[in-house]
Each structure stands twice: as structure tokens, then as C-alpha cells.
Scaffold this motif. Structure first.
Motif, PDB file in Angstrom:
ATOM      1  N   SER A   1       0.818  -1.222   0.000  1.00 35.01           N
ATOM      2  CA  SER A   1       0.000   0.000   0.000  1.00 35.01           C
ATOM      3  C   SER A   1       0.852   1.272   0.000  1.00 35.01           C
ATOM      4  O   SER A   1       0.504   2.256  -0.659  1.00 35.01           O
ATOM      5  CB  SER A   1      -0.942  -0.002   1.210  1.00 35.01           C
ATOM      6  OG  SER A   1      -0.208  -0.049   2.422  1.00 35.01           O
ATOM      7  N   VAL A   2       1.973   1.249   0.741  1.00 33.94           N
ATOM      8  CA  VAL A   2       2.805   2.449   0.790  1.00 33.94           C
ATOM      9  C   VAL A   2       3.652   2.596  -0.465  1.00 33.94           C
ATOM     10  O   VAL A   2       4.292   3.633  -0.666  1.00 33.94           O
ATOM     11  CB  VAL A   2       3.724   2.436   2.035  1.00 33.94           C
ATOM     12  CG1 VAL A   2       2.903   2.472   3.304  1.00 33.94           C
ATOM     13  CG2 VAL A   2       4.639   1.231   2.011  1.00 33.94           C
TER      14      VAL A   2
ATOM     15  N   PRO B   1       2.267  -1.677   6.363  1.00 35.54           N
ATOM     16  CA  PRO B   1       2.715  -0.369   5.861  1.00 35.54           C
ATOM     17  C   PRO B   1       4.074   0.046   6.416  1.00 35.54           C
ATOM     18  O   PRO B   1       4.881   0.657   5.705  1.00 35.54           O
ATOM     19  CB  PRO B   1       1.607   0.582   6.349  1.00 35.54           C
ATOM     20  CG  PRO B   1       0.404  -0.293   6.504  1.00 35.54           C
ATOM     21  CD  PRO B   1       0.935  -1.606   6.985  1.00 35.54           C
ATOM     22  N   LEU B   2       4.334  -0.299   7.685  1.00 33.45           N
ATOM     23  CA  LEU B   2       5.627   0.051   8.279  1.00 33.45           C
ATOM     24  C   LEU B   2       6.758  -0.713   7.600  1.00 33.45           C
ATOM     25  O   LEU B   2       7.809  -0.140   7.277  1.00 33.45           O
ATOM     26  CB  LEU B   2       5.595  -0.268   9.780  1.00 33.45           C
ATOM     27  CG  LEU B   2       6.856   0.076  10.586  1.00 33.45           C
ATOM     28  CD1 LEU B   2       7.161   1.559  10.495  1.00 33.45           C
ATOM     29  CD2 LEU B   2       6.686  -0.353  12.029  1.00 33.45           C
TER      30      LEU B   2
ATOM     31  N   PRO C   1      -4.007   5.569   8.327  1.00 32.29           N
ATOM     32  CA  PRO C   1      -2.863   6.047   7.533  1.00 32.29           C
ATOM     33  C   PRO C   1      -3.252   7.162   6.570  1.00 32.29           C
ATOM     34  O   PRO C   1      -2.472   8.101   6.355  1.00 32.29           O
ATOM     35  CB  PRO C   1      -2.416   4.789   6.766  1.00 32.29           C
ATOM     36  CG  PRO C   1      -2.927   3.652   7.552  1.00 32.29           C
ATOM     37  CD  PRO C   1      -4.220   4.125   8.147  1.00 32.29           C
ATOM     38  N   LEU C   2      -4.442   7.051   5.993  1.00 29.03           N
ATOM     39  CA  LEU C   2      -4.907   8.088   5.081  1.00 29.03           C
ATOM     40  C   LEU C   2      -5.084   9.406   5.818  1.00 29.03           C
ATOM     41  O   LEU C   2      -4.706  10.476   5.321  1.00 29.03           O
ATOM     42  CB  LEU C   2      -6.223   7.646   4.443  1.00 29.03           C
ATOM     43  CG  LEU C   2      -6.733   8.456   3.254  1.00 29.03           C
ATOM     44  CD1 LEU C   2      -5.713   8.470   2.121  1.00 29.03           C
ATOM     45  CD2 LEU C   2      -8.076   7.902   2.774  1.00 29.03           C
ATOM     46  N   TYR C   3      -5.635   9.344   7.028  1.00 28.18           N
ATOM     47  CA  TYR C   3      -5.810  10.565   7.817  1.00 28.18           C
ATOM     48  C   TYR C   3      -4.467  11.151   8.237  1.00 28.18           C
ATOM     49  O   TYR C   3      -4.245  12.367   8.158  1.00 28.18           O
ATOM     50  CB  TYR C   3      -6.653  10.276   9.055  1.00 28.18           C
ATOM     51  CG  TYR C   3      -6.600  11.392  10.074  1.00 28.18           C
ATOM     52  CD1 TYR C   3      -7.229  12.610   9.820  1.00 28.18           C
ATOM     53  CD2 TYR C   3      -5.885  11.246  11.264  1.00 28.18           C
ATOM     54  CE1 TYR C   3      -7.155  13.649  10.738  1.00 28.18           C
ATOM     55  CE2 TYR C   3      -5.808  12.277  12.186  1.00 28.18           C
ATOM     56  CZ  TYR C   3      -6.445  13.474  11.916  1.00 28.18           C
ATOM     57  OH  TYR C   3      -6.368  14.498  12.817  1.00 28.18           O
TER      58      TYR C   3
ATOM     59  N   ALA D   1       3.438   7.483   9.374  1.00 31.22           N
ATOM     60  CA  ALA D   1       2.080   6.954   9.554  1.00 31.22           C
ATOM     61  C   ALA D   1       2.126   5.490   9.991  1.00 31.22           C
ATOM     62  O   ALA D   1       1.386   5.071  10.894  1.00 31.22           O
ATOM     63  CB  ALA D   1       1.291   7.093   8.257  1.00 31.22           C
ATOM     64  N   GLY D   2       2.987   4.702   9.364  1.00 32.94           N
ATOM     65  CA  GLY D   2       3.125   3.302   9.751  1.00 32.94           C
ATOM     66  C   GLY D   2       3.638   3.151  11.171  1.00 32.94           C
ATOM     67  O   GLY D   2       3.188   2.281  11.926  1.00 32.94           O
ATOM     68  N   LEU D   3       4.575   4.011  11.555  1.00 30.08           N
ATOM     69  CA  LEU D   3       5.127   3.961  12.898  1.00 30.08           C
ATOM     70  C   LEU D   3       4.070   4.294  13.939  1.00 30.08           C
ATOM     71  O   LEU D   3       4.014   3.693  15.019  1.00 30.08           O
ATOM     72  CB  LEU D   3       6.301   4.937  13.013  1.00 30.08           C
ATOM     73  CG  LEU D   3       7.166   4.847  14.274  1.00 30.08           C
ATOM     74  CD1 LEU D   3       7.827   3.485  14.363  1.00 30.08           C
ATOM     75  CD2 LEU D   3       8.210   5.957  14.279  1.00 30.08           C
ATOM     76  N   LEU D   4       3.212   5.240  13.615  1.00 32.78           N
ATOM     77  CA  LEU D   4       2.163   5.640  14.552  1.00 32.78           C
ATOM     78  C   LEU D   4       1.117   4.542  14.729  1.00 32.78           C
ATOM     79  O   LEU D   4       0.421   4.496  15.746  1.00 32.78           O
ATOM     80  CB  LEU D   4       1.490   6.933  14.065  1.00 32.78           C
ATOM     81  CG  LEU D   4       0.713   7.758  15.109  1.00 32.78           C
ATOM     82  CD1 LEU D   4       1.583   8.066  16.325  1.00 32.78           C
ATOM     83  CD2 LEU D   4       0.223   9.063  14.483  1.00 32.78           C
TER      84      LEU D   4
END
Length: 467
Positions: A39-40, A160-161, A295-297, A309-312
């Protein structure tokens, strides 16, 4: 499979069984993480192949549709050829598709090769779970399933990460080549340590009519919902209508056929299977839907990078690990309903803060909410699967495992597509207030939790054992 059926007494999970579980879970890990790891890299692939974003999105959608098409057939294949042989064949097909993806020369070839990869990946979770349940036996199923069930929850979080990390240090081909050493190790270990389990029951003929209705019907339905999210009304209406009609025809066929259907619709009328199925559908919608939204947000609403975003999102995986430890210690002692209802309650508690994104929610609150959600997620999947796997006849295990994994996959894809439609509507209504549009959408995720609670209320109240 009634709610009053006595559960077998728990037995000790030895090192040998844990080793087998680790080997089989490698396949599930590869298959589930590959649904999100790419996705990323969508923007990178679009630039590499000179494709539009709308076209390159099919790299993800094609994989998901192939998974949906493959899951129902995995039960029949395992019942005919044996779980170990089917699982190893699925690994081989997945690795072949991964290699082809790394060699893709344009968007069209990539999409075709992702279908090959998805056909192999779609068979791995259900086949591995059913095989592990057969090897473990009813008395050890609960504990061992509580270990492996956490993997599908971690994969959407860490996918994603992992993808962002690979793209930061290597070329896009490694999004697919990373599967090769993992899959090769799984094959070698399986040949040495995973025992052959003979197929249970008689070898029923393959349900060709059911396969022609169920898998394409699900794929067309998911396609229609995807088109609806893109705002293509005609294609969406056609896809959804055709998919619903094909699925309705499959149910009629399953009820009338004199042979063994691909998935028996009557399973869903037998408690506690029906309630368990509803819980897994909604869990899939909530997990994958949130993994799509957040992730989109983070990237559009807060301007974070794909890596950030992945890390969060990682704390949700940490919560899932903690929840799996808790479930592993209590799954043979606590009532299934207690664990599942508590898990749904935690997911709801962890979702409510995201309905306040319009008020600039601090990162610390986001992290805490994700930990709570992850813990709750781990408290649902394993108990639900334990209920089914420990109370169903061995001959029906492969098809039951296929049905449960299919529902989780369909729940995730349908839930994600439905939430995408809601988000698009709220973005249009809110205009520049992106955060509030996402907050509105998370109210729908909360509603999914309440729906899951309704299904969980029909699960067994007590965990009765044989003397």
C-alpha cells in the motif's frame, strides 16, 4: 455444534506443537502482510510504470480479489489432498507469484502476477489453521490458536511500516522478493517437522457450480464496492447487483444440492457458528477499515510521511501482542462470550477517541487508543476460532476454516469499501475540514462494534468441559 456441546479438557501445549505452529504461521504472516505491505508503494509503482493512480490501485485490489476467490476452494483441496500437501503447494504458488511480481515490466503484468500471488496467499491462513487444529486435537486447539490468531491482526498494522522501511533502503522489487527467503524457510521446515495428516472423511467431488457462483460473486461484489468508493455509479451498481445475485444463487444451490457444497450455508444456522461468523465479519471490517482510515488521515490530515504513519500505527500491534498473551492464559478458563464481549468493548473504547479527530487529537491519545484497540482485537479472533475448531468434527474442519477465513477477508474488504464510500461522502460534505470528515466516518466504525456485540451475545455463556 450446539451451544451446549461440551468442550474437551485442555491439554498441555508442548515444544513440538509450538514449533509446528511457528512453521505454519509463517505462511499466514506472508499472505496477510502482503495485502498491506504494497500500500505504501503505490505511488512508487505508479511512477515506475507510468500509470495513473486509478490504474495502479488495482495492484492492491487484484490481490484482494484473488484471495477472496481462493479461500473457498482451500477447504476442498485440503480435504482431498491433505492439509500439509495443500499448504506447501499454496506456499509454492505464492512464492512463484512473488517472483513474477518482482519481474513485472508494466502495470498490466504486475496486476496479473498479483492475481497469481493472491491465489496462493488466499489458501494459506485457512489451510494452516485447519491443519494445526487437526494436529493439536480439540484439547489443545484453544491455546495454540490463541498464538497464531494474533498474526492476521499484526500484519495490517506492520505491513505499511515494513513497506515504508523497504522502500527507504531498497528498490520496489524487494516489496515482493522479501517473501522468497521466508517462504523457502517455511517449505524446508514443513517438509521436516510438519506431520502428514490424512484427509478426514470421504473425498467429495469438487462443487463446480458452487465455485462458479461463490468466488466470482464475492469478487464482483468487492469490485462493485470498490467502484462505488471511486464514484463510478454505473459500474458500482452493476457489480454490487451481479455479486448479490450470484451469492443468492450460491445459497440456493448450497441448500438444494445433494453433494457436498463448497461452503455449506447450513453451517451458519448452527450455534455457535452463526454468532462466531458474525463476530469475525465485523472484526475484519473494523480492523481493516481502521487500517485504511488512519494512515490516510495521518498523511492527508496531518501531513505525515508513509513511514511516520506506519510507525504511529505500531502501538496497535503491541496491544495485540499483549492481548494474545492474556487470551493464551485464559482461553481454557474463561467463557468464550466473556472474552469476546470484553474484546469488543475494548475496541469500542479505543475507537471512540477517533470520533474526535476534528478537535486535533494529541498523538499520545492516538497511541493509547490504538493499544486498547489492539488488545481488544486479540481477545476476539482466537476465542471465536477455538469455539468452532474444538466443537466440529475433523472431517468438517477444512471447510469450516475456509468459511471463517473467507468471512474475515470479506468483512475486511467489504468494510473497507463501505467506509471509503462514507468517507468520500463526508469529505464532500465537510469541504476543507478533513479531520472532521474522518471523525464522522469513525462513528460508523463504532456502529460496527455494536453490531459485533449483538453477534457475540449469542456465543456460549460457559466453558463446559468433559469430566
Amino acid at each position: 455444534m450446539s451451544g451446549d456441546t461440551q468442550a474437551p479438557a485442555a491439554q498441555k501445549v508442548d515444544r513440538r506443537l509450538l514449533g509446528i505452529a511457528f512453521i505454519l504461521v509463517l505462511g499466514t504472516f506472508m499472505a496477510t502482510i502482503d495485502a498491506t505491505i504494497v500500500s505504501v508503494g503505490i505511488d512508487t509503482l505508479a511512477e515506475e510504470f507510468g500509470a495513473s493512480v486509478a490504474e495502479i490501485q488495482w495492484v492492491s485490489t487484484a490481490y484482494l480479489l484473488a484471495v477472496v476467490a481462493a479461500v473457498p476452494a482451500s477447504g476442498w483441496l485440503a480435504g482431498r489432498w491433505g492439509g500439509r500437501r495443500t499448504w506447501m503447494g499454496a506456499i509454492g504458488l505464492f512464492l512463484f507469484g512473488s517472483l513474477l511480481c518482482a519481474l513485472a515490466w508494466d502495470a498490466t503484468s504486475m496486476i496479473v502476477f498479483r492475481i497469481v500471488q493472491g491465489l496462493g496467499g488466499g489458501m494459506l491462513p485457512a489451510t494452516g489453521q485447519a491443519l494445526l487444529a487437526r494436529i493439536a486435537g480439540p484439547g489443545r486447539t484453544g491455546k495454540v490458536i490463541s498464538i497464531v490468531a494474533v498474526v492476521p491482526m499484526l500484519s495490517p498494522v506492520f505491513g505499511p511500516l515494513a513497506g515504508g522501511t523497504l522502500l527507504a533502503v531498497a528498490s520496489w522489487q524487494w516489496l515482493f522478493l522479501v517473501n522468497i527467503p521466508i517462504g523457502a524457510a517455511a517449505l524446508l521446515l514443513a517438509r521436516r517437522y510438519v506431520p502428514r495428516v490424512p484427509p478426514a472423511g470421504e473425498r467429495a467431488p469438487f462443487d463446480l457450480r458452487g465455485a462458479a457462483l461463490l468466488s466470482p460473486g464475492l469478487a464482483v461484489l468487492v469490485y462493485g464496492l470498490t467502484e462505488l468508493a471511486e464514484g463510478r455509479a454505473v459500474a458500482a451498481a452493476t457489480g454490487v447487483s451481479a455479486g448479490v445475485l450470484m451469492l443468492a444463487a450460491f445459497v440456493v444451490h448450497g441448500l438444494r444440492t445433494r453433494t457436498t457444497p463448497l461452503i455449506d450455508p447450513r453451517l451458519f444456522t448452527r450455534p455457535p457458528f452463526g454468532a462466531a461468523a458474525l463476530s469475525l465479519v465485523v472484526l475484519g471490517a473494523s480492523v481493516f477499515g481502521t487500517t485504511f482510515l488512519l494512515p490516510l488521515y495521518f498523511q492527508t490530515g496531518r501531513g505525515l510521511t508513509a513511514w511516520e504513519a506506519g510507525l504511529l500505527l505500531a502501538p496497535q500491534g503491541l496491544g495485540a501482542v499483549a492481548g494474545s498473551v492474556l487470551v493464551g492464559r485464559s482461553i481454557d478458563k474463561a467463557a468464550p462470550r466473556t472474552l469476546v464481549v470484553c474484546g469488543i468493548a475494548l475496541i469500542l473504547v479505543g475507537t471512540v477517541p477517533f470520533t474526535q479527530l476534528g478537535h486535533d487529537l494529541p498523538h499520545a491519545v492516538v497511541v493509547a487508543a490504538l493499544v486498547v484497540r489492539g488488545t481488544g482485537m486479540a481477545m476476539i479472533g482466537a476465542p471465536v476460532m477455538n469455539i468452532v475448531y474444538s466443537r466440529i468434527e475433523p472431517a468438517h474442519l477444512p471447510r469450516a476454516a475456509s468459511a471463517l477465513n473467507l468471512l474475515n477477508t470479506v468483512g475486511g474488504s467489504v468494510g473497507t469499501a463501505a467506509l471509503a464510500v462514507v468517507l468520500q461522502d463526508r469529505l464532500t460534505a465537510r469541504g476543507a475540514d478533513v479531520s472532521q470528515a474522518f471523525a464522522d466516518t469513525f462513528w460508523w466504525v463504532s456502529a460496527l462494534c455494536l453490531l459485533a456485540a449483538a453477534g457475540a451475545s449469542r456465543l456460549p455463556r460457559t466453558n463446559v468441559r468433559n469430566p
